[in-house]
Design an enzyme around this catalytic site. Sequence first.
Site, PDB file in Angstrom:
ATOM      1  N   GLY A  56       1.158  -1.365   0.273  1.00 44.72           N
ATOM      2  CA  GLY A  56       0.079   0.342  -0.012  1.00 44.72           C
ATOM      3  C   GLY A  56       1.075   1.293  -0.194  1.00 44.72           C
ATOM      4  N   ASN A 102       1.960   2.780  -2.712  1.00 42.95           N
ATOM      5  CA  ASN A 102       1.357   4.898  -3.382  1.00 42.95           C
ATOM      6  C   ASN A 102      -0.233   5.122  -2.511  1.00 42.95           C
ATOM      7  OD1 ASN A 102       1.625   4.009  -6.747  1.00 42.95           O
ATOM      8  ND2 ASN A 102       2.137   2.209  -5.901  1.00 42.95           N
ATOM      9  N   ARG A 148     -15.604 -17.921  -9.799  1.00 38.62           N
ATOM     10  CA  ARG A 148     -15.086 -16.349  -9.972  1.00 38.62           C
ATOM     11  C   ARG A 148     -15.838 -15.611 -10.026  1.00 38.62           C
ATOM     12  NH1 ARG A 148     -10.486 -13.411  -9.555  1.00 38.62           N
ATOM     13  NH2 ARG A 148      -9.379 -14.891  -9.080  1.00 38.62           N
ATOM     14  N   ASN A 179      -5.353   2.889 -13.363  1.00 37.05           N
ATOM     15  CA  ASN A 179      -4.585   2.243 -13.451  1.00 37.05           C
ATOM     16  C   ASN A 179      -3.373   2.675 -12.973  1.00 37.05           C
ATOM     17  OD1 ASN A 179      -3.375  -0.884 -11.583  1.00 37.05           O
ATOM     18  ND2 ASN A 179      -3.104  -0.777 -14.050  1.00 37.05           N
ATOM     19  N   HIS A 194       0.643   1.257 -13.887  1.00 41.08           N
ATOM     20  CA  HIS A 194       1.576   0.102 -13.995  1.00 41.08           C
ATOM     21  C   HIS A 194       2.761   0.680 -13.726  1.00 41.08           C
ATOM     22  CE1 HIS A 194       2.317  -3.483 -16.491  1.00 41.08           C
ATOM     23  NE2 HIS A 194       3.733  -1.969 -16.524  1.00 41.08           N
ATOM     24  N   ASP A 199      -3.896  -3.503 -19.968  1.00 36.36           N
ATOM     25  CA  ASP A 199      -2.980  -2.151 -19.753  1.00 36.36           C
ATOM     26  C   ASP A 199      -3.298  -1.176 -20.995  1.00 36.36           C
ATOM     27  OD1 ASP A 199      -2.122  -2.780 -17.234  1.00 36.36           O
ATOM     28  OD2 ASP A 199      -0.285  -3.823 -17.956  1.00 36.36           O
ATOM     29  N   ALA A 204       8.365   7.656  -9.867  1.00 34.62           N
ATOM     30  CA  ALA A 204       7.960   8.110 -10.501  1.00 34.62           C
ATOM     31  C   ALA A 204       5.791   7.712  -9.962  1.00 34.62           C
ATOM     32  CB  ALA A 204       7.734   7.031 -11.788  1.00 34.62           C
ATOM     33  N   GLU A 205       5.841   6.003  -9.667  1.00 35.45           N
ATOM     34  CA  GLU A 205       4.674   6.085  -9.162  1.00 35.45           C
ATOM     35  C   GLU A 205       4.109   6.754  -8.184  1.00 35.45           C
ATOM     36  OE1 GLU A 205       3.719   1.754  -8.322  1.00 35.45           O
ATOM     37  OE2 GLU A 205       5.719   1.554  -9.372  1.00 35.45           O
TER      38      GLU A 205
HETATM   39  C1  GRF Z   1       3.283  -1.004  -7.349  1.00 38.86           C
HETATM   40  O1  GRF Z   1       4.722  -1.440  -8.236  1.00 38.86           O
HETATM   41  C2  GRF Z   1       2.623  -0.987  -8.918  1.00 38.86           C
HETATM   42  O2  GRF Z   1       3.245  -0.466  -9.516  1.00 38.86           O
HETATM   43  C3  GRF Z   1       1.784  -2.205  -8.804  1.00 38.86           C
HETATM   44  O3  GRF Z   1       1.983  -2.889  -7.773  1.00 38.86           O
HETATM   45  C4  GRF Z   1       2.902  -2.072  -7.072  1.00 38.86           C
HETATM   46  C5  GRF Z   1       1.975  -1.694  -5.680  1.00 38.86           C
HETATM   47  O4  GRF Z   1       2.597  -1.311  -4.289  1.00 38.86           O
HETATM   48  N1  GRF Z   1       0.755  -2.229 -10.142  1.00 38.86           N
HETATM   49  P1  GRF Z   1       1.651  -0.693  -3.064  1.00 38.86           P
HETATM   50  O5  GRF Z   1       0.861  -2.051  -2.839  1.00 38.86           O
HETATM   51  O6  GRF Z   1       1.794  -0.172  -3.825  1.00 38.86           O
HETATM   52  O7  GRF Z   1       3.116  -0.267  -2.180  1.00 38.86           O
END
Ligand code: GRF
Length: 201
Positions: free
Chosen positions: A12, A14, A66, A108, A110, A151, A180-181
């Site tokens: 978590g 992000n 599912r 999303n 990526h 994606d 970046a993220e």
């Molecule tokens: C990140 O690298 C994101 O790009 C990918 O999964 C990871 C998530 O990390 N899709 P976090 O749970 O936000 O630490």
Amino acid sequence: MLKVLVLVSGGGTNLQAIIDRVNDGTIQDTEIVGVLSNNYGVYALERAKNAGIKAEVIAPKDFPDRSAFNKAFLEKLDEYNPDLIVLAGFLVVIPEIVIRKYEGKMINIHPSLIPAFCGKGYYGLRVHEAALERGVKVTGATVHFVDAGTDTGPIILQKAVYIQDGDTAETLQKRVMEEAEWKILPEAISLIASGKVKYSS
Ligand code: GRF
């Protein structure tokens, strides 16, 4: 007020970046209305609780098949009535019924510069391993709207990160997140909240 629901699977970080930017006012007119995880016991759930945000688990393994999960998943999303769903490291394939209902309202992150190293099978460390195997000198991260493909939706933001000598998939993953993220995901939410970015298919 943009009502944001964040979907997570793991640590978590992000999610934390989004919480921090809402709290410090960088992202305005936005409320995180909930956090959903498909895994129990992950630290993302703690982060949500620490921030006073409702957090729940909805796990495929708790359903007979599912299609039962997909139905419950859609119902759970609807309960929050979100304006925006943010997939922040969420590792469950989003069912078609959800994509259709939330088209233009789901983004999303990526960890590569799409269209490189994306699509089926490219998630987690695999993305960074593939970048290193190919020998690219620049990678990065992409925030995009979610459509029916993997994606393939419209790109909102990208940020480049340089490969360094001696990088491993792990060191690269960490730097892509930090450089970046954690920057472009909050920034994309801010652009949507302020009406500067709108979805068009
Ligand atoms: C990140 O690298 C994101 O790009 C990918 O999964 C990871 C998530 O990390 N899709 P976090 O749970 O936000 O630490």
